[in-house]
Design an enzyme around this catalytic site. Structure first.
Site, PDB file in Angstrom:
ATOM      1  N   PRO A   1      32.835  29.881  39.091  1.00  0.00           N
ATOM      2  CA  PRO A   1      32.400  31.201  38.947  1.00  0.00           C
ATOM      3  C   PRO A   1      31.393  31.670  39.939  1.00  0.00           C
ATOM      4  O   PRO A   1      30.208  31.138  40.060  1.00  0.00           O
ATOM      5  CB  PRO A   1      31.851  31.129  37.623  1.00  0.00           C
ATOM      6  CG  PRO A   1      31.466  29.822  37.212  1.00  0.00           C
ATOM      7  CD  PRO A   1      32.609  28.888  38.255  1.00  0.00           C
TER       8      PRO A   1
ATOM      9  N   ASP B   1      27.828  28.467  42.670  1.00  0.00           N
ATOM     10  CA  ASP B   1      28.238  28.037  41.329  1.00  0.00           C
ATOM     11  C   ASP B   1      27.599  28.434  40.188  1.00  0.00           C
ATOM     12  O   ASP B   1      26.750  27.782  39.875  1.00  0.00           O
ATOM     13  CB  ASP B   1      28.858  26.688  41.502  1.00  0.00           C
ATOM     14  CG  ASP B   1      29.917  26.208  40.387  1.00  0.00           C
ATOM     15  OD1 ASP B   1      29.618  27.030  39.395  1.00  0.00           O
ATOM     16  OD2 ASP B   1      30.657  25.253  40.413  1.00  0.00           O
ATOM     17  N   HIS B   2      27.800  29.729  39.535  1.00  0.00           N
ATOM     18  CA  HIS B   2      27.163  29.904  38.580  1.00  0.00           C
ATOM     19  C   HIS B   2      27.209  29.162  37.248  1.00  0.00           C
ATOM     20  O   HIS B   2      26.671  29.368  36.329  1.00  0.00           O
ATOM     21  CB  HIS B   2      27.196  31.321  37.886  1.00  0.00           C
ATOM     22  CG  HIS B   2      26.206  32.176  37.482  1.00  0.00           C
ATOM     23  ND1 HIS B   2      25.268  31.748  36.506  1.00  0.00           N
ATOM     24  CD2 HIS B   2      25.399  33.460  37.834  1.00  0.00           C
ATOM     25  CE1 HIS B   2      24.229  32.268  36.431  1.00  0.00           C
ATOM     26  NE2 HIS B   2      24.427  33.420  37.158  1.00  0.00           N
ATOM     27  N   ARG B   3      27.962  28.003  37.079  1.00  0.00           N
ATOM     28  CA  ARG B   3      27.944  27.105  36.288  1.00  0.00           C
ATOM     29  C   ARG B   3      26.744  26.298  35.817  1.00  0.00           C
ATOM     30  O   ARG B   3      26.394  25.974  34.871  1.00  0.00           O
ATOM     31  CB  ARG B   3      29.158  26.071  36.279  1.00  0.00           C
ATOM     32  CG  ARG B   3      30.584  26.637  35.792  1.00  0.00           C
ATOM     33  CD  ARG B   3      31.568  25.833  36.097  1.00  0.00           C
ATOM     34  NE  ARG B   3      31.910  25.665  37.613  1.00  0.00           N
ATOM     35  CZ  ARG B   3      32.930  24.663  38.004  1.00  0.00           C
ATOM     36  NH1 ARG B   3      33.772  24.259  37.257  1.00  0.00           N
ATOM     37  NH2 ARG B   3      32.867  24.517  39.296  1.00  0.00           N
TER      38      ARG B   3
END
Lengths: 355, 464, 328
Positions: free
Chosen positions: B258, B434-436
């Site tokens: 994401p 990476d929005h994880r």
């Protein structure tokens, strides 16, 4: 036709003769070794002629009849001595340990040399007549400067003895007292030019004119060739200076496989010399004086046969080199034209590739 | 058992024929290697030919008195299985034709063996071209691509074109060359002459189609694309090599990571001044220092302060993996396409060390010698889109890492300093992440840190 | 140490001395080089200091001088051969081309022909026949040899030493008309890449390439041209075979015009080859064809008229005029 001064220790019939200054110092086994050397070299030489006639060699220069001229001195050399041959010293190369297939690379036209000269202390072949005589003298001058006890043996024929380089090498060898032995194989013919045109006096006399000893030897007498060479080389090693040995012999075959001697020689002359064969007389001596059995000669013949077949196999396996190798070893260092040429060959897809 | 044909060799330096004098063998005879076969006579000599094989004579191809042509069959043998002579064909002989034809022996390709040599090569007939220079690896005449700038430096063109221009009174330095490497072509001159309308007689202008564009080829993921005007209307390139790799990596990245991004414009004037100052240092002669050097330092510094940015998501173990060693990837555009070589342990480098490592990296990219090891294990990537002339980019994160910093061009722009509008060297940064495991707060702090470094690198280096 | 002013002859002498001090395998061999010190005194004093074994007065036979040097090289020595004059190298041509140039290749790299053959060459000394030749082209055309020429005392000092160290055989061409001209020699710092071409004078309009004696003539021509309003860039080729294309290319790409100056006749010469290569490499930058100003295709004339054979300032400037005359 033969000078009284010619050194001979073994007649064509295989009988020993005495000489006031030289005597044979070899044992029966050692003499047998010389017989073996000459027999093998003759067999390999004949195989090479066949190979040429079958289109497998570009050319061949036979030594038929001259085996004793080369095996005698060849076995008189000390390990550290250096030899400078022409293109016909196959017998010397054999004695120095050069492999038969290495000797044939030049004639197969895959190399202009064929072996590592330092490994065998036998220089690469020289085709330009007489050049090697000067190179040999220079090497001998190097030995002097190193203070080493080594000698140089170099070769040329009766024809080449007219070359300026050979005569200049006599001048230098004398002036510098160089440790070099000149071995002239006077086989009576320079292609079609008889010896009488090359020199008005016996060749070995020339040395006297230049100021060092010259000696004529029966070139087909391997015992005499051995003893005379041995003494000359020892003399050179201890600072005694140069010697010219004229090996008086006969070229039984053609100059090379492109020559037809029937056009300028008479058969009778050849026949006379056939009766002076170097190998026959040694065999005779071994049988009568040393009672050698036929089985021993048969073994040598078998060994020679095997070596000839091996040589044939080796030659047939000698492939055309990758053309890109023509760029190797021209210079010690990088050279732009070499790099350009190499790259062009790669770009044209001519070569096997990465190098 | 096989049949071998012995062709008559040229036995006398360029002879083309020889007469059989006498046979020494007959059909049906068993012969051994080197056994004399016959005597042949040439204009030069009578020569005995020895057998190249051990075997049985199957056919004699001529009679005594016949004139035989060189390189044509002389005698055919049946060569036995055991103990017969090895095939005589040297490596370069023509390959064996159809099975029923006896194998052709002897002679190097196209040459007829002679007494003194392998003979003159057969030059009869029209030669077909055997080799053509491989265009791709041909030594190029001139070096780097890129269109020639107008009238900077000497004009590059061919003598005939110069003559044409001279005859028409045209100043070549006023023309943009469209030939390879910016060379002025004849067409360029003719075009200029038409357009200029100086002394050329004015032919009535025919209505014509709009010009279809430049004539040089362009690069497309490792391929040369033919010009718009001359290439096919639809061209398909199969995904292989770099194209395939790039396509797969980008899809993987975009479908599994994401992406989110933060932007920052930075006054990089002090960075540019620092670099200019360092270029004067003689001790740094030969070391190329660029804005990228300082940005790389800034990134490493930010990672040291915020290790979380140097992380990736392990979807197998469902873990966020933080690395405390910076394997810094630098996106590079090569002839073959996009690659990302990296510098291992970049966080341990000082300014000069970073500059040197970048130099090595760039040199290897240019030479095409970057190894696979040098392209794997990247933990953070910088992509420098500035040289292409754009401000920013929302870059795609390489799979296996958690963030990528895009750097735009450094250009003069208005900036507010002490409430005044001044001209500064401004650069725009965009950090995709990476929005994880990296949230907006972390990404923003990291980007702000990098921005602060660039706005005052000397202070940042000292602060540590 | 630092720098000293000396003639080219003295610079060669000092260079030889230093080479002999640094490597015991270096030998000198030639006619009259020992007691007499060489007809140009290039080897003056060296036999006294290094002995007759290392400075060898040779019998009068050029082929033997080179042929025995081949043998010495095979034995591991580094002979520096002096040919007394350019016109007397021909008896040795066979040994040079058949052996010196080819033995490395013939021996598959086992033999090193680490020798230098020094030739006083070119004319301009008012001598008699055979003493003013330019045979460098024959050697440049022979693979396996390297050919170089110095034009200043500093270059002479360092080039002779570098040539002696080189593992390839070097034909070392010394412009005898410059032997007595003085120049500064830096005894400590060798020039980098001494076999590369060097720009002796920067300019913008025409590239003039020369070697040996013609370098100075080209520089004088540049002075005159400057007064006339033309800016010549003068390059000293130094390495004749191979030669440094990079320096030449950079210059020709800048000026677009090139004139090559040599004493050797135009036919099949160094200049022919340089222009051939530059034409290929700088085609798109050329405003005119490359020209060669050189000797005429005649035997070197009696020296009373040699000044009309050797390139003069006027003839060089005529070449410059012609090359500019092709327009742009």
């Amino acid at each position: 036709m033969i000078d009284e001064e010619l050194v001979q220790l073994l007649t064509p019939e295989g009988e020993r003769v005495a000489h006031p200054e030289y005597e044979s110092t070899l044992s029966g086994e050692e003499i047998f070794g010389l017989y073996r050397d000459m027999t093998i070299v003759r067999r390999l030489c004949n195989e090479s002629t066949s190979l040429q006639r079958q289109g497998q060699l570009a050319l061949w220069a036979p030594i038929q009849g001259q085996e004793a001229c080369q095996i005698g001195p060849g076995r008189a050399l000390a390990p550290m001595d250096f030899t400078f041959p022409t293109y016909r010293e196959h017998g010397i190369a054999w004695c120095r340990g050069v492999e038969p297939k290495e000797m044939l690379r030049l004639f197969r036209a895959v190399s202009n040399g064929g072996w590592d000269p330092y490994k065998y202390r036998h220089s690469v072949p020289t085709i330009v007549l007489g050049n090697q005589a000067l190179n040999a003298v220079g090497y001998a001058m190097g030995i002097q400067r190193d203070g080493a006890e080594e000698a140089v043996l170099t070769f040329f024929g009766d024809g080449a003895s007219s070359q300026g380089d050979v005569l200049e090498s006599f001048v230098w060898a004398a002036s510098f007292n160089a440790p070099v032995v000149f071995l002239c194989q006077n086989n009576q013919w320079g292609i079609s030019t008889p010896m009488s045109v090359q020199s008005k006096i016996p060749l070995y006399h020339r040395a006297h004119g230049f100021g060092f000893p010259g000696i004529r030897v029966d070139g087909n007498d391997v015992l005499a060739m051995y003893e005379v060479s041995k003494r000359a080389l020892e003399n050179a090693r201890v600072g005694g200076g140069p010697t010219l040995i004229e090996a008086y012999t006969y070229r039984l075959g053609a100059h090379t496989t492109s020559d037809d001697p029937t056009r300028y020689r008479i058969d009778a002359e050849v026949e006379v010399w056939r009766h002076r064969d170097p190998i026959e007389r040694v065999k005779s001596l071994l049988v009568h004086e040393y009672k050698m059995k036929q089985s021993r000669f048969d073994e040598v013949a078998e060994e020679a046969e095997k070596l000839a077949l091996q040589l044939r196999e080796d030659v047939l396996a000698m492939d055309r080199p990758d053309p890109i190798t023509m760029f190797d070893n021209v210079y010690a260092d990088m050279h732009p034209l070499i790099e350009e040429g190499r790259q062009e060959m790669i770009d044209l897809g001519v070569t096997g590739g990465a190098h | 058992m096989s049949q071998e044909v012995f062709l008559l060799p040229d036995v006398g330096e360029g002879l083309i024929e020889a007469e059989i004098v006498s046979w020494k063998v007959a059909v049906g005879d068993t012969v051994v290697l080197n056994q004399p076969l016959c005597d042949v006579e040439t204009a030069k000599a009578t020569v005995e030919l020895p057998s190249p094989y051990s075997g049985v004579v199957v056919a004699l191809h001529g009679n005594p008195g016949d004139m035989m042509e060189v390189h044509k069959p002389l005698i055919t043998f049946e060569v036995g299985g055991d103990g017969s002579a090895p095939a005589a064909a040297p490596a370069a002989a023509a390959p064996a034709p159809a099975a029923e034809e006896p194998k052709v022996s002897n002679s190097t390709e196209g040459r007829e063996a002679v007494l003194v040599g392998y003979g003159v090569a057969n030059e009869d007939g029209v030669a077909t071209r055997k080799n053509r220079r491989n265009g791709a690896s041909a030594t190029p005449v001139a070096a780097a691509p890129a269109a020639a700038p107008l009238s900077s430096g000497p004009v590059r063109t061919t003598p005939p074109v110069r003559l044409l221009a001279k005859q028409n009174g045209l100043d070549l330095s006023s023309i943009q060359g469209t030939g390879r490497d910016g060379i002025i072509t004849r067409a360029d001159v003719e075009r200029a002459l038409q357009g200029g309308g100086s002394t050329a007689p004015a032919a009535p202008r025919k209505p014509s189609a709009p010009k279809t564009g430049p004539t040089q080829s362009t690069r497309f993921v490792g391929h040369d694309l033919a010009p718009w005007a001359t290439g096919p209307k639809e061209e398909r390139i199969l995904a292989k090599g770099v194209l395939k790799a790039m396509a797969e990596a980008m899809v993987l990245s975009k479908t599994t990571i994401p992406h989110a991004g933060v932007w920052l414009k930075v006054d990089a004037t002090k960075t540019m001044e620092l670099i200019a100052g360092l270029k004067q240092q003689s001790s740094l002669e030969g070391v190329r220092i660029s804005p990228l050097t300082v940005i790389a330092l800034a990134v490493c510094d930010a990672a040291r302060h915020f290790p979380g940015i140097n992380s990736h998501w392990d979807d197998v173990t469902k873990e966020a993996v933080i690395k405390r060693s910076m394997t810094l990837g630098i996106a590079a555009d090569t002839n073959k396409g996009l690659i990302v070589p990296n510098i291992k342990e970049a966080d341990k480098l000082d300014l000069v060390g970073m500059a040197q490592e970048l130099n090595v990296l760039v040199d290897k990219v240019r030479a095409g010698t970057t190894s696979l090891a040098e392209m794997s294990g990247t933990s953070f990537t910088i992509t420098n889109v500035g040289p292409m002339g754009v401000d920013a980019a929302m870059a795609i994160i390489p799979p296996g890492s958690g963030a990528i910093l895009a750097v735009g061009q450094v250009a003069k722009a208005p900036w507010v300093v002490d409430d005044e509008i001044v001209v500064r060297q401004v650069v725009e940064l965009c950090l995709s992440f990476d929005h994880r495991m990296i949230d907006g707060a972390l990404a923003s702090k990291v980007l702000a840190h990098i921005g602060k470094f660039l706005s005052d690198p000397a202070a940042a280096i000292i602060a540590g | 140490m630092a720098t000293k002013t000396m003639t080219m002859a003295k610079a060669l002498n000092e260079g030889l001395r230093r080479a002999m001090e640094e490597n015991k395998k270096v030998l000198l061999i030639g006619e009259d080089i020992g007691k007499l010190g060489g007809v140009f005194r290039i080897t003056d004093g060296l036999q006294k200091d290094f002995g007759e074994d290392r400075v060898i007065d040779a019998p009068l036979a050029e082929s033997a001088i080179v042929g025995t040097s081949v043998g010495l090289a095979i034995r591991g020595y580094r002979p520096v051969v002096e040919m007394q004059f350019d016109g007397f190298v021909y008896p040795a041509f066979d040994q040079i081309v058949s052996q010196v140039a080819k033995l490395r290749k013939r021996s598959d790299g086992h033999y090193t022909m680490g020798m230098v053959i020094r030739l006083p060459f070119q004319g301009g000394i008012g001598a008699i026949e055979h003493h003013s030749e330019s045979p460098e082209g024959y050697f440049a055309a022979t693979a396996g040899l390297r050919v170089v020429s110095c034009s200043t005392p500093n270059d002479a000092y360092w080039m002779i030493q570098e040539s002696i160290k080189h593992d390839d055989p070097v034909i070392f061409c010394e412009p005898k008309s410059r032997y007595w001209e003085k120049g500064e020699v830096d005894l400590d710092n060798p020039p980098a890449n001494i076999f590369d071409a060097v720009v002796r004078r920067e300019g913008t309009d025409v590239t003039v390439i020369a070697y040996g004696a013609t370098v100075k003539t080209a520089l004088r021509a540049a002075d005159t041209a400057a007064v006339e309003g033309t800016s010549l860039e003068v390059i000293d080729l130094r390495g004749l075979s191979p030669f440094d294309t990079a320096t030449l290319e950079a210059s020709v790409k800048k000026t677009g015009r090139v004139v090559f100056v040599q004493e050797a006749p135009l036919t099949a010469s160094i200049g022919s080859d340089v222009i051939r290569q530059l034409t290929e490499k700088c085609f798109y930058s050329l405003q005119a064809p490359g020209l060669v100003v050189g000797g005429y295709h005649v035997p070197y004339p009696p020296t009373r008229i040699e000044e009309d054979y050797r390139p003069t300032v006027d003839r060089i400037l005529d070449g410059v005029d012609r090359v500019i005359g092709f327009g742009s």
